[in-house]
Write an enzyme that holds these catalytic residues in place. Sequence first.
Site, PDB file in Angstrom:
ATOM      1  N   ASP A 228      50.221 -14.309  -7.925  1.00 46.01           N
ATOM      2  CA  ASP A 228      50.806 -14.002  -9.232  1.00 46.01           C
ATOM      3  C   ASP A 228      50.114 -12.748  -9.784  1.00 46.01           C
ATOM      4  O   ASP A 228      49.865 -11.820  -9.022  1.00 46.01           O
ATOM      5  CB  ASP A 228      50.708 -15.236 -10.146  1.00 46.01           C
ATOM      6  CG  ASP A 228      51.783 -15.238 -11.212  1.00 46.01           C
ATOM      7  OD1 ASP A 228      51.881 -14.236 -11.933  1.00 46.01           O
ATOM      8  OD2 ASP A 228      52.532 -16.225 -11.341  1.00 46.01           O
ATOM      9  N   ASP A 229      49.795 -12.737 -11.072  1.00 42.49           N
ATOM     10  CA  ASP A 229      49.208 -11.513 -11.625  1.00 42.49           C
ATOM     11  C   ASP A 229      47.785 -11.309 -11.116  1.00 42.49           C
ATOM     12  O   ASP A 229      46.968 -12.225 -11.127  1.00 42.49           O
ATOM     13  CB  ASP A 229      49.189 -11.575 -13.155  1.00 42.49           C
ATOM     14  CG  ASP A 229      50.591 -11.628 -13.735  1.00 42.49           C
ATOM     15  OD1 ASP A 229      51.537 -11.142 -13.069  1.00 42.49           O
ATOM     16  OD2 ASP A 229      50.756 -12.155 -14.846  1.00 42.49           O
TER      17      ASP A 229
END
Length: 437
Positions: A228-229
């Site tokens: 993800d981030d």
Amino acid sequence: MGFSILSFLLAACFASSVAQSTPTCTLSPLGLGLDDTDQVLAAIARCGHGGHTVFRGGTYNITRKMTWDLVDSKVDLHGYLSFTPDIDYWLNTLNTYRVVFIQNQASWFVITGKDFEVDAHNTGGIQGNGQAWWEYFTTHAKADGDGRPIALTLFRARHGIIRNFAINEQPFWCNCIAESQSVIYDGMLCNASNANPAFAGTKCVNFGINTYRSDDISLLDWDITCGDDCLAIKGNSTKISARNVTCRGGNGIAFGSLGQYANLSDIVENVHLQDIQLLRLDPAVQPNMQNGVYFKSWDGSINGVPPTGGGGGTGFAKNITAMNVMLDRVNTPLHVYQTNGGHSLDLPSNLTFGGLHFINWSGTALGNKLVDIECSIAATCTGITFSGFNVSVPVGEAPQYICQNSEFRAMPQDNRDATDGQNNLKQMRFMMRRHTM
Ligand SMILES: *[C@@H]1O[C@H](CO)[C@@H](O)[C@H](O)[C@H]1NC(C)=O
Ligand SMILES: *[C@@H]1O[C@H](CO)[C@@H](O)[C@H](O)[C@H]1NC(C)=O
Ligand SMILES: *[C@@H]1O[C@H](CO)[C@@H](O)[C@H](O)[C@H]1NC(C)=O
Ligand SMILES: *[C@@H]1O[C@H](CO)[C@@H](O)[C@H](O)[C@H]1NC(C)=O
Ligand SMILES: *[C@@H]1O[C@H](CO)[C@@H](O)[C@H](O)[C@H]1NC(C)=O
Ligand SMILES: *[C@@H]1O[C@H](CO)[C@@H](O)[C@H](O)[C@H]1NC(C)=O
Ligand SMILES: *[C@@H]1O[C@H](CO)[C@@H](O)[C@H](O)[C@H]1NC(C)=O
Ligand SMILES: *[C@@H]1O[C@H](CO)[C@@H](O)[C@H](O)[C@H]1NC(C)=O
Ligand SMILES: *[C@@H]1O[C@H](CO)[C@@H](O)[C@H](O)[C@H]1NC(C)=O
């Protein structure tokens, strides 16, 4: 002879003064099958204020949540704190902390206090045993706030240093820093790499760090493998500096999401990113490499309640620079959108992005949309500048730049770039277009 007596006396003197003012606690792992949590907590209780705690190399079996309150304290962590992969246990709300306000995220290990250093010497840190978690969540629904623990949480920490620290197999967020000030992370490895061929190509959903309600935070020499981030700069993150960060796989470097809480304003200001690489991995390990840098806010309507829903929050993100950014086959190098969690008839977001500077970008995109800036009609983006933005699209494709409700300009460097046909930022100079959402 005289010299050695003198040094003996000095050493004795020093040792006794050290013994009085800085107690030292030294630990070794108890061994397979035994639980190290008690001895770890006892050492921190005894030496965490004004003392020195030394973990010898090896693996420490941690079976329950733990807070280290460190004041004027040093910890040398030569080994790994291994958090048992007992998923049902950790998902029970009682067994984690909920100190991170945003999205009610859970923590199994919290460091708090002031004037401390935790040095893991590139030989220790946290073993998150995340493989079991990633596999579990291929067949169980996941949602923010569901109790998946953050591997390392700094909460209400001031003047702290985390040095040469490795976090292997983070189950979810690798790091979070909340309500903290003046903290340096110097050397951080987070590695969520799928190792099970049966799950090849499944995204391990996790983050490098989320910053929230924190000021003056430095992230130096980071290497993040995640799904993800890589970095997520969330509400009230100010004076954030990230240098020499490698993101392997994932969604890229995020500002946001912002504006999830209708009753709070999110302020992000004075952020400097420098020497950043975003590298696509073997898809069996992590299948995505979505963005270079991206900015996202919820829209202006309230759709449900946080942690899963939200929207309607206000605030701004400004004075943000991302320079010396190298991309390897990312989908979209630069993306801004303000419709997170929204529907087509929602109110536009009032949260503004402005003063964003993109300097010296190179490398490759997988798609042809190099820049996709879609700002809210209620909050036009202003003061976006590009200088030396030279990212290549696949051979034979024409680069595309989308610009809605935003004003930006290319600096002189890009007028020159424009002549190589690869990068036509010149065409976007001083554009100001208005679109509906
Ligand atoms: C960790 O400690 C528990 C006891 O609390 C034990 O059952 C388990 O086997 C230990 N794990 C390891 C890897 O030693
Ligand atoms: C992450 O772990 C995997 C599997 O153990 C390993 O192959 C890879 O080299 C590691 N990545 C980094 C950056 O250390
Ligand atoms: C960048 O960080 C990596 C660790 O992620 C480190 O090995 C390397 O030496 C750093 N490079 C510089 C120029 O400091
Ligand atoms: C804002 O709303 C959230 C719920 O969405 C609530 O938990 C929080 O306490 C509120 N904060 C303030 C400052 O009102
Ligand atoms: C951010 O700070 C402002 C005041 O400086 C405050 O009004 C707001 O509620 C804060 N937002 C969050 C998410 O804490
Ligand atoms: C913008 O942020 C940088 C830190 O990244 C800071 O040095 C500079 O003073 C800020 N500029 C303004 C106008 O606040
Ligand atoms: C945005 O700001 C305008 C002007 O202040 C206000 O009328 C509108 O209600 C706000 N929208 C939201 C979603 O808060
Ligand atoms: C541009 O960034 C690259 C790394 O992506 C770096 O090697 C180079 O030195 C930078 N150029 C300038 C002028 O700073
Ligand atoms: C832009 O990048 C391409 C290939 O990556 C390179 O050949 C070209 O010289 C660069 N242009 C400038 C102005 O740096």
